[in-house]
Design a protein around this motif. Structure first.
Motif, short mmCIF file in Angstrom:
data_model
loop_
_atom_site.label_atom_id
_atom_site.label_comp_id
_atom_site.label_asym_id
_atom_site.label_seq_id
_atom_site.Cartn_x
_atom_site.Cartn_y
_atom_site.Cartn_z
N ALA A 105 0.83 -1.20 0.00
CA ALA A 105 0.00 0.00 0.00
C ALA A 105 0.87 1.25 0.00
CB ALA A 105 -0.89 0.00 1.23
N LYS A 106 0.35 2.29 -0.62
CA LYS A 106 1.04 3.58 -0.59
C LYS A 106 0.37 4.42 0.48
CE LYS A 106 1.67 7.46 -3.51
NZ LYS A 106 1.20 8.09 -4.75
N LYS A 107 1.14 4.93 1.41
CA LYS A 107 0.54 5.72 2.49
C LYS A 107 0.08 7.08 1.98
CE LYS A 107 2.84 3.78 6.58
NZ LYS A 107 1.84 2.71 6.73
N LEU A 108 -1.06 7.52 2.44
CA LEU A 108 -1.59 8.84 2.11
C LEU A 108 -1.60 9.70 3.37
CD1 LEU A 108 -4.68 7.69 -0.01
CD2 LEU A 108 -2.47 8.48 -0.87
N ASP A 109 -1.77 10.98 3.16
CA ASP A 109 -1.89 11.87 4.32
C ASP A 109 -3.30 11.73 4.88
OD1 ASP A 109 -2.07 13.82 6.21
OD2 ASP A 109 -1.68 15.50 4.87
N MET A 110 -3.42 11.12 6.01
CA MET A 110 -4.74 10.82 6.57
C MET A 110 -5.10 11.75 7.73
SD MET A 110 -6.03 8.58 4.66
CE MET A 110 -5.74 7.13 3.62
N GLY A 111 -4.32 12.76 8.02
CA GLY A 111 -4.66 13.68 9.10
C GLY A 111 -4.83 12.92 10.40
N ALA A 112 -5.84 13.27 11.15
CA ALA A 112 -6.02 12.62 12.45
C ALA A 112 -7.46 12.78 12.89
CB ALA A 112 -5.10 13.26 13.49
N CYS A 113 -7.93 11.85 13.68
CA CYS A 113 -9.22 12.03 14.31
C CYS A 113 -9.03 12.86 15.59
CB CYS A 113 -9.88 10.68 14.61
SG CYS A 113 -8.93 9.58 15.66
N ALA A 114 -10.13 13.32 16.13
CA ALA A 114 -10.06 14.07 17.38
C ALA A 114 -9.71 13.12 18.51
CB ALA A 114 -11.40 14.75 17.65
N VAL A 115 -8.81 13.54 19.39
CA VAL A 115 -8.44 12.69 20.53
C VAL A 115 -8.65 13.49 21.81
CG1 VAL A 115 -6.83 11.25 19.27
CG2 VAL A 115 -6.03 13.39 20.27
#
Lengths: 411, 411, 411, 411
Positions: free
Chosen positions: D398-408
């Protein structure tokens, strides 16, 4: 963040005559003034009147249908200036929702009088008729068409960008040629019609020009789509429209709660006023990149589905009801399929006009069978059995039910 | 109990000329002798040759397609004497399976030469072409059409009961009238053709009579179905056929591994020899009870389904490629939709003939859009994106792939 | 070119005892000798006996079911040496077709005796029972289960690659631990069983070793799949299997004409002998690249579909039939859903055992509802109404029909 | 006739605390006063707050999720007095639409802290997390979960009629027994909770009684349905609910824009406030006539459908992540399937918490595989590939994408 409503790009007023509202127009012309602006990628709501601009009432007479003024139709909302759109681009329209107005949860299906509008079967069924539909969430039902009820595949009958002057000229040329050369004893196309033209905020000379040159909104046309009446342009669909003028001049209208393939009675969908939510995205140079001459689309993933085995399907061939053999005529073949279905459903007590209305607006599948087996085109009409509350499967003689009546016109 | 094979009501021999096999025939006529008997409700297997009777080879030339002898087609298996069937009854045909022969796991799709058969787009694509398909279980793929592969919606192109003498006379009358009155500069219908007539076990006078009077099997016809080429008459479907002669004289053939709506290249399905498993049930007086003039059917529940959002859909209108406006002509509109699709797929490196072949046989959905918006009929062609092994979604310029070539005819 | 049959990689002989056929085996062990070789990407046919190796007859007694010798099961075909497959690779299995043998068009569904096999509801239904199914193309029906008929979603219950020695040791460790620590008063797992071991062509010490160490084929296991009994591994599916030994040692068997989610009566699918057509492709280093610990798959596009609205769906919660509250137990919840369905269908005259058999093998959808709402797991069971020839929709009191009886065991 | 809006049977005020609104309540008890009246067969709109009563904000912190007060949940609208409904009847609820409020077009999905609510995977993922979803017509997308977007299968998590006093006593008995006998080191059920009880218009002694005796709304329960969290109870569905008290005391709430099977993170659906349109029809003596112990339902015909081949499906077995073998435990097996999916999607750059949120609320299919193959239950999790805007098919690394983040949540 949060609590933000989606912007309504244009509101309509159902209590005000359509031709007094600047956000509406009823002709295709590049010079109809912009009614508003939409950013590329923006999600907006757009309100629409019904295609007749409110000529039809929620009652039990079809006189309004019989006497409809067709010079006024269709009232579309727009045209919108889409930021960044230029000729040669493609406008990608994603339809995210279509809803009737909450305060007007009903719509209508009509058969026009043969002498004022006509329809697919007008030689056999020449009189005006009507059915009123009540909307209950995703469902609709009609006091004029008992024993059926179904969820709508809700969609706009019309969406498109304005033609350029050149394209408009070509439309007028080729349709005039048809009018002047046809041997058919009927109206085959509608030339520009100054009467009752509504060109949005335009007035005076500009309005007059639009009236003299503007193309009627009745037919869909290959260069821009327009009134293609494709039921699958529903929620979740993405339509790719060619742009012909700066700003695209996108218009939309003719909302349908539901429609059968063919929309055979002409005013055949369940016509309604309401709100469409959509986004408009510009694909630069898309016409060239996609080598696109006519719109294309991807339907949405949420269409009603009954399973293929639940469609009772009628075959039609290009031999007409007088026994005349036509050559590979899919139109004749589809007409025959509709007649076969009328004959079948008549057995249960429906009147022919009731079935004519039903096939126009219920989720009928009209498919091409064989189109090469000379001389007979074969078309099929699939009727979803699950929209009936009784069993219509072909098991033998039918038992007649009390089917009431659709609205008819006075003599 | 147990271990009982399903009876094969008729075998064919792929190594023997079709016209030497008594279980086959290639004309519709009430006097073709019975080839076998089937009990009401019985499940049987029926073997079929391909529709050309073996004229097409598994090779890389389309010369056989170009030089095909069309006076021989179609070779059907039957007619069968269905116990208890009488005129006025309905024969209910449930198709339970269709399979190619294990020893011949391949089929063909062809474009005919314009002067020998023609097809839907023959004015634009006049030359013969061919693709050979390999069958791997439910899937097919072709060395002549790289980068696509799909499961077949396998079905017979032709099923029907023999016409009565009266119906046959009517067919011959109305098709002769078309032939004698048409203004088109092309063959519009095929009258009875004594050459290469094959009337099963009939010989002598009877065979001569069948040759002189027998209807060609090319068109479907409203009174009995026949060559309707409806792809959905697949496994699990139930077709309701009117019976016109004692014993029904049911015939079947023209097996298709797959077909697109329209079967546009005429030899357009993936044609194959194989075995059909079906049951035949008699519904007494069904014609009256169902008020049935043409066959109707219920499709089966196991069609391939990709989800509605996976069909890239092209719009076609009844303005032809020369810019001429036709009046509500669904045939012209569907032709335009096919041309739009050819233009689109050409961008990836396919030749036009490759796409023409593909649209004929892949599971293309041909739908009616609007058929009342004068003067433009609108038809749609839905192309399932999941049959390609690359992404064909409309996102911008296309990257050309090595698409090889389909088989073409020598000059 | 042309006329080439697909190679059959292994034949079976239905008239010869399964344990005398070298192409079969009934234990998972890395040392079972190869039964044949398959090239990467090759399409082959593989013949399979039914999972019991022919212990069940086409008759009206369930004595064979009651007295079945479970030490013999399952007889799988293989293991195959897949060219180029090494540990760490992924074997991609595309299933292209599954068919019963033409000369044996029938199968069986059974309920085991509680003391010899048991099943999901054995505490309530402890006796052996059986239904025989006749195959008519894609359809099946049973003289022991009147008024239902459906197309099979045909598939293998078992497919997988052999475990490595390390994985096998881990299987034996953890299952032995369960056996030794369980507080349940029932058989919870089957340890290696030398009796009736069949290790293909192995004999002597090797066979003895396989008997002593080889894992039973009864459970599916996360490391390789095996007997996962997933009905959707049908025609057109692609399963991605981890490879643990050189050459993969791929085996397949336990063919099912149809199965409901859960296969609840254990011998619950419609078990049959037949032929599977598949291709095997090696994805080098796939285990690492896909970060794969258990098989994954893509179903095929041709499953029967009835439309979501045609599934009558029963809710089950993790409160058992004695009123005891279990904590988030999806197994208990699904059992309750099956009991709700039995109660519902009993109203029409079916015996409980008939419905138990039916839910095991008909295309039942077993879905997870909520699995977090402590303490109740909620599961649903969807019953396709269209497999019945009468209306089972919930409209009021049921009318009992003559439902005959399933086969039962003698006392 | 015409222009008639559908009656709103109960309005809510999003700006007012939920526990100050008489039309809401948060416990199941037969004595909660009626909040309104609905006629048999009437179509009404009912407004609902989100299940937490507004405790969660549209922001980028999960502190609100971490600190949620669970004694307050769920706030349901009702109970309604349904004309003519008596114990032993069945209430047929047809859901005709569910919509978010126009002025609040967003929702949230949360992972609770292990020590305050927990969830299906809390032993592995103990921290609170959150994703906010924006609604665009039928679609939703989240800034916290990039690269996915899908149409909602919108539905209420909870609908049910009030228990009788006897049934309530039984609920309290069996759940107390579980609490007192469990050996698990976690909260296994929630007994009646006087704190923050809201009993609609009740006050004083009555409110206190409801607080002391009233069942929590957290679990679904077999006798009435309640919080069953079945995603398919969407538009067009018909649910059949047993009536236990005079007037039915029907309540509804916990609206979900979308949910995956299992709703695994507990606050796992896309939770929202909004309006449900439904009709309530009484089937007299339905409990007896349908022999019904738990609710049953028919889903609607308009669910999103992607085609079976578009679901990437993960297998899970009842061997837990520590290698322990469980006996036929479908809950463990489904947990394993979710972990397999997390491992797979992690390869593209998503964090585990992001996938945990995604599987909770996206249209995931959780199916039963085999539930009889001792000792391993097999469950599957189907992930629709078409909700991603990149290709997730299993073709290699898989090629990694910029997935940001969920709220923590803050520490």
């Amino acid at each position: 963040m949060g609590l933000t409503e989606i912007r309504t790009a244009m509101k309509v007023d159902l209590k005000k005559p359509a031709d007094q509202q600047d956000g509406l127009h009823n002709r295709w012309h590049p010079d109809v003034p912009f009614a508003g602006k939409i950013k590329g990628g923006e999600v907006v709501k757009i309100e629409c009147v019904d295609w007749t601009g409110g000529q039809i009432g929620n009652n039990d007479s079809a006189d309004d249908m019989k006497n409809i003024d067709l010079t006024k139709i269709h009232y579309l909302t727009g045209p919108f200036d889409v930021e960044g759109a230029e000729p040669g681009d493609v406008l990608v329209v994603e339809i995210q929702d279509v809803q009737p107005f909450q305060e007007q949860p009903w719509g209508f299906t009509g058969v026009f009088d043969k002498d004022n509008g006509g329809g697919f079967l007008d030689e056999i069924y020449p009189n005006a008729a009507k059915a009123i539909w009540d909307f209950e969430g995703i469902f609709c039902s009609s006091r004029h068409l008992p024993h059926i009820r179904f969820p709508g595949l809700i969609h706009p009958g019309i969406l498109g960008c304005a033609p350029s002057a050149e394209i408009l000229a070509e439309w007028n040329r080729r349709e005039a040629e048809l009018i002047s050369t046809t041997e058919l004893q009927r109206i085959v196309a509608q030339p520009p019609q100054p009467q009752n033209v509504h060109a949005g905020s335009a007035s005076g000379d500009l309005k007059e020009k639009v009236g003299k040159e503007g193309a009627r909104t009745i037919p869909g046309r290959p260069e821009h789509g327009g009134n293609c009446d494709i039921k699958n342009l529903s929620r979740g669909s993405k339509t790719f429209l060619p742009v012909h003028v700066a700003g695209a001049k996108f218009s939309v209208g003719d909302l349908h709660f539901s429609q059968g393939d063919g929309e055979i009675s002409f005013c055949g969908a369940i016509e309604m006023a309401g709100v469409i939510t959509l986004s408009l995205t510009v694909m630069k140079n898309g016409v060239r990149d996609l080598d696109m001459k006519s719109p294309l689309f991807l339907p949405g993933p949420v269409e009603p589905h009954y399973g293929p085995g639940r469609y009772l399907t009628f075959e039609g061939f290009s031999v007409d009801e007088k026994g005349k053999q036509h050559y590979m005529d899919a139109t004749v073949a589809y007409r025959q399929a509709t007649l076969r279905c009328i004959e079948y459903l008549r057995r249960y007590g429906y009147s022919d006009y009731q079935v004519y209305l039903m096939l126009s607006c219920a989720p009928i599948q009209g498919h091409v069978g064989g189109l090469v087996d000379i001389p007979n085109a074969c078309m099929t009409l699939g009727l979803p059995m699950d929209i009936f509350d009784f069993d219509i499967s072909p098991v033998g003689p039918a038992k007649k039910l009390d089917m009431g009546a659709c609205a008819v016109a006075s003599k």
